[in-house]
Design a protein around this motif. Structure first.
Motif, PDB file in Angstrom:
ATOM      1  N   VAL A  26      -3.718   8.644   2.560  1.00 32.22           N
ATOM      2  CA  VAL A  26      -4.009   8.123   1.227  1.00 32.22           C
ATOM      3  C   VAL A  26      -4.770   6.815   1.356  1.00 32.22           C
ATOM      4  O   VAL A  26      -4.341   5.908   2.070  1.00 32.22           O
ATOM      5  CB  VAL A  26      -2.705   7.900   0.428  1.00 32.22           C
ATOM      6  CG1 VAL A  26      -3.019   7.328  -0.944  1.00 32.22           C
ATOM      7  CG2 VAL A  26      -1.928   9.204   0.304  1.00 32.22           C
ATOM      8  N   ARG A 200       1.767   5.986  -5.491  1.00 31.14           N
ATOM      9  CA  ARG A 200       0.962   5.436  -6.587  1.00 31.14           C
ATOM     10  C   ARG A 200       1.789   4.437  -7.403  1.00 31.14           C
ATOM     11  O   ARG A 200       1.352   3.327  -7.672  1.00 31.14           O
ATOM     12  CB  ARG A 200       0.460   6.576  -7.487  1.00 31.14           C
ATOM     13  CG  ARG A 200      -0.532   6.126  -8.527  1.00 31.14           C
ATOM     14  CD  ARG A 200      -1.041   7.286  -9.352  1.00 31.14           C
ATOM     15  NE  ARG A 200       0.021   7.843 -10.176  1.00 31.14           N
ATOM     16  CZ  ARG A 200      -0.192   8.659 -11.204  1.00 31.14           C
ATOM     17  NH1 ARG A 200      -1.412   9.057 -11.506  1.00 31.14           N
ATOM     18  NH2 ARG A 200       0.811   9.110 -11.917  1.00 31.14           N
ATOM     19  N   MET A 213      -6.486   7.787  -9.527  1.00 32.03           N
ATOM     20  CA  MET A 213      -7.067   8.896  -8.768  1.00 32.03           C
ATOM     21  C   MET A 213      -8.342   9.378  -9.437  1.00 32.03           C
ATOM     22  O   MET A 213      -9.287   9.811  -8.777  1.00 32.03           O
ATOM     23  CB  MET A 213      -6.073  10.040  -8.638  1.00 32.03           C
ATOM     24  CG  MET A 213      -4.894   9.682  -7.753  1.00 32.03           C
ATOM     25  SD  MET A 213      -3.802  11.087  -7.485  1.00 32.03           S
ATOM     26  CE  MET A 213      -4.720  11.996  -6.236  1.00 32.03           C
ATOM     27  N   MET A 218      -7.650   5.491  -5.817  1.00 32.97           N
ATOM     28  CA  MET A 218      -6.665   6.078  -4.899  1.00 32.97           C
ATOM     29  C   MET A 218      -7.193   7.460  -4.524  1.00 32.97           C
ATOM     30  O   MET A 218      -7.508   8.254  -5.407  1.00 32.97           O
ATOM     31  CB  MET A 218      -5.305   6.187  -5.575  1.00 32.97           C
ATOM     32  CG  MET A 218      -4.261   6.815  -4.700  1.00 32.97           C
ATOM     33  SD  MET A 218      -2.625   6.344  -5.306  1.00 32.97           S
ATOM     34  CE  MET A 218      -1.641   7.337  -4.235  1.00 32.97           C
ATOM     35  N   ARG A 219      -7.328   7.714  -3.220  1.00 32.56           N
ATOM     36  CA  ARG A 219      -7.915   8.986  -2.781  1.00 32.56           C
ATOM     37  C   ARG A 219      -7.018   9.621  -1.720  1.00 32.56           C
ATOM     38  O   ARG A 219      -6.503   8.944  -0.847  1.00 32.56           O
ATOM     39  CB  ARG A 219      -9.315   8.742  -2.207  1.00 32.56           C
ATOM     40  CG  ARG A 219     -10.216   7.977  -3.180  1.00 32.56           C
ATOM     41  CD  ARG A 219     -11.681   8.119  -2.845  1.00 32.56           C
ATOM     42  NE  ARG A 219     -12.129   7.328  -1.714  1.00 32.56           N
ATOM     43  CZ  ARG A 219     -12.537   6.058  -1.798  1.00 32.56           C
ATOM     44  NH1 ARG A 219     -12.517   5.426  -2.946  1.00 32.56           N
ATOM     45  NH2 ARG A 219     -12.953   5.426  -0.724  1.00 32.56           N
ATOM     46  N   VAL A 220      -6.860  10.904  -1.840  1.00 37.14           N
ATOM     47  CA  VAL A 220      -5.915  11.602  -0.971  1.00 37.14           C
ATOM     48  C   VAL A 220      -6.627  12.669  -0.149  1.00 37.14           C
ATOM     49  O   VAL A 220      -7.403  13.454  -0.684  1.00 37.14           O
ATOM     50  CB  VAL A 220      -4.837  12.306  -1.827  1.00 37.14           C
ATOM     51  CG1 VAL A 220      -3.848  13.048  -0.944  1.00 37.14           C
ATOM     52  CG2 VAL A 220      -4.117  11.289  -2.706  1.00 37.14           C
ATOM     53  N   ASN A 244      -8.404  14.863  -6.741  1.00 36.60           N
ATOM     54  CA  ASN A 244      -8.451  13.724  -7.669  1.00 36.60           C
ATOM     55  C   ASN A 244      -7.368  13.698  -8.741  1.00 36.60           C
ATOM     56  O   ASN A 244      -7.503  13.023  -9.753  1.00 36.60           O
ATOM     57  CB  ASN A 244      -9.835  13.624  -8.313  1.00 36.60           C
ATOM     58  CG  ASN A 244     -10.165  14.885  -9.077  1.00 36.60           C
ATOM     59  OD1 ASN A 244      -9.302  15.754  -9.218  1.00 36.60           O
ATOM     60  ND2 ASN A 244     -11.373  15.000  -9.563  1.00 36.60           N
ATOM     61  N   SER A 245      -6.281  14.420  -8.509  1.00 35.47           N
ATOM     62  CA  SER A 245      -5.144  14.296  -9.429  1.00 35.47           C
ATOM     63  C   SER A 245      -3.893  14.734  -8.686  1.00 35.47           C
ATOM     64  O   SER A 245      -3.967  15.371  -7.633  1.00 35.47           O
ATOM     65  CB  SER A 245      -5.340  15.172 -10.666  1.00 35.47           C
ATOM     66  OG  SER A 245      -5.159  16.531 -10.318  1.00 35.47           O
TER      67      SER A 245
END
Ligand code: ADP
Ligand code: MG
Length: 500
Positions: A26, A200, A213, A218-220, A244-245
């Motif tokens: 993340v 988050r 996101m 915030m990127r996963v 993105n969610s």
């Protein structure tokens, strides 16, 4: 998305045959005022290439200087994740050629991260506790943002031009990497989502990132491999990007489990590759995965080691706010909610919003009622998270207070909320523009009551016979006549007076 379109194995069959192993990376953008190694600003939405300077543009001779706030916040995150904080850590150059990085290397940390060996305790949807072990949390800089135009998909393939916005380059990033997550079985997709959600909440509570996101702060990346049930050796993993969610985190894991199982079952092999999450819930082949050797990491000679003496770390520890899980326990007690009620709020992503609404002056019950019913319905309708519906806790608190003061009925309040969500302005503006105030003109309401009573002699008779609960139809008729703007309490009072 259908199984047939993508050749997926049925989820239950996957679990009979395979055991998923997962790893989550993340990236969190810190909202420090300035960049990680230079002085230009970091605000989201600034004109392209306006937040730039010689360092983030990679101009020859420009030298980076470490942002102390960035280091402090990295330590904060590390402490909240129960990590060890390295007394000395180093920045390294991750070398690659791509237009998203004018210097042709990204400053990152490699073998000496600032924080390592931690864990985050999370709760699954039904309250089951789960511990996610953290491998490391390291500092790095974000890259420039590329926008591909001319194609249909917005992706590079098919595009005729690519635009580079260097504003994002150099914004401090913390990359938080889990150890391999084993043993989650059928709950692997849920664990992934719950972990990202908890993380988050955590960084938002720490006040170091807005962790959006949808805006990329915030990127996963989710790594997944399968191994045959009963074996211990890890299989080859794929790494899915562009998630993105929270919903997509869960779906990406589920999809990869089903896809990889089919490939393996048919005798194929999984290529170690990056994949891209697609809006339909599938993942699409990206590039073959680089290995660490490809990046030719070496210590950045422009930057000295970062020292974090124990006294400084302990000082930072004292600045940690009340962490989400502690706050949750306190709120549950204060508001006297059952475990299930509390879990519903958390799972709906409503807790922070309700807390903020209470902080803006509403009671917990009023705030809860709005967020978990009406606004949740609006969010579902629009297919977005609660905090992206387009109304703030402060605005909900305003509406609640107007209802309390008798200036709006519940029905009018909903219309006011609709207007705010539709972008018609702030609460007061919507009320003025849509003419939503409760009618205070006693004469008009009284006339409507008289008319309704005259039109419903049977109800009047029942009422006089002692059944005082029959006035609903009268109130309804008055509401209709006043187009919903009468105050029901006032109407009830008038009816009682007239029939007394
Ligand atoms: P990279 O930079 O190559 O993506 P990282 O170490 O940053 O590697 O992250 C890899 C992530 O994948 C970590 O969370 C790690 O725990 C996880 N991981 C490593 N091997 C596997 C595997 N075989 N299957 C699933 N996850 C794995
Ligand atoms: Mg990585």
């Amino acid at each position: 998305m259908t199984a047939a379109m993508y050749d997926l194995m049925d989820f239950d069959e996957v679990l009979e045959k395979f055991d998923p192993v997962m790893g989550l990376e993340v990236h969190v953008e810190l909202h420090t005022e300035t960049k990680m190694f230079s002085g230009s600003g970091t605000n989201f939405g600034a004109d392209p290439n306006s937040n730039v300077d010689p360092v983030c543009l990679g101009l020859p001779g420009a030298l980076p200087v470490v942002n102390a706030k960035g280091v402090e916040w990295a330590i904060k995150i590390g402490l909240a994740l129960n990590c060890k904080i390295a007394e000395s850590s180093r920045f390294a150059r991750k070398n690659y050629f791509y237009p998203d990085q004018p210097k042709n290397y990204q400053i990152s940390q490699y073998d000496e991260p600032i924080a390592y060996d931690g864990y985050l305790d999370i709760e699954l949807d039904d309250g089951t506790p789960w511990r996610v072990e953290i491998e490391r949390a390291h500092m790095e800089e974000d890259t420039a943002k590329l926008t591909h135009i001319g194609g249909t998909s917005g992706r590079i393939s098919g595009a005729t031009k690519s635009l580079v916005d260097v504003n994002r380059a150099g914004i401090p990033l913390i990359e938080i990497v889990t150890k391999p997550i084993e043993g989650a079985g059928e709950r692997a997709p849920e664990v992934a989502r719950a972990y990202v959600s908890a993380l988050r909440d955590l960084v938002k509570t720490l006040g170091v990132s807005d962790a959006r996101m949808d805006q990329g702060s915030m990127r996963v990346d989710s790594n997944l491999s399968l191994r045959r049930v009963g074996t211990t050796e890890f299989g080859t993993r794929t790494e899915t990007k562009n998630i993105n969610s929270l919903r997509s985190v869960e779906q990406a894991v589920r999809f990869e489990m089903q896809r990889q199982a089919r490939v393996l079952e048919d005798g194929g092999v999984i290529d170690q590759e990056t994949r891209h999450y697609q809006e339909d819930g599938s993942t699409k082949k990206g590039r073959p995965k680089e290995t660490a050797e490809d990046y030719r990491y070496f210590n950045d000679p422009d930057l000295p080691p970062v020292f974090a003496p124990a006294e400084w770390v302990e000082e930072i520890r004292t600045t940690l706010p009340e962490l989400p899980w502690i706050r949750r326990a306190r709120i549950q007690k204060d508001w006297q909610l059952s475990d299930a009620e509390m879990r519903d709020l958390v799972n709906a992503g409503a807790l922070d919003l309700i807390i903020e609404t209470v902080e803006a002056g509403s009671t917990p019950d009023e705030a809860r009622a709005w967020w978990v019913s009406y606004i949740t319905a609006k969010a579902n309708e629009a297919g977005v998270e609660l905090d992206a519906v387009g109304i703030t806790p402060r605005q909900i608190a305003q509406v609640i207070s107007l209802v309390g003061a008798g200036k709006l009925t519940t029905k009018l309040a909903r219309q006011a909320v609709d207007g705010v969500i539709a972008g018609e302005g702030d609460v007061a503006e919507v009320i003025a523009a849509r003419g939503l105030e409760v009618v205070r003109d006693d004469g008009a309401i009284e006339a409507a009551v008289d008319e309704a009573l005259a039109a419903n002699p049977d109800i009047v008779e029942k009422y006089r016979a002692g059944n005082t609960k029959v006035t609903g139809a009268i109130v309804g008729a008055v509401m209709k006549a006043t187009r919903g703007k009468a105050d029901p309490q006032q109407v009830n009072k008038l009816i009682a007076e007239k029939l007394a």
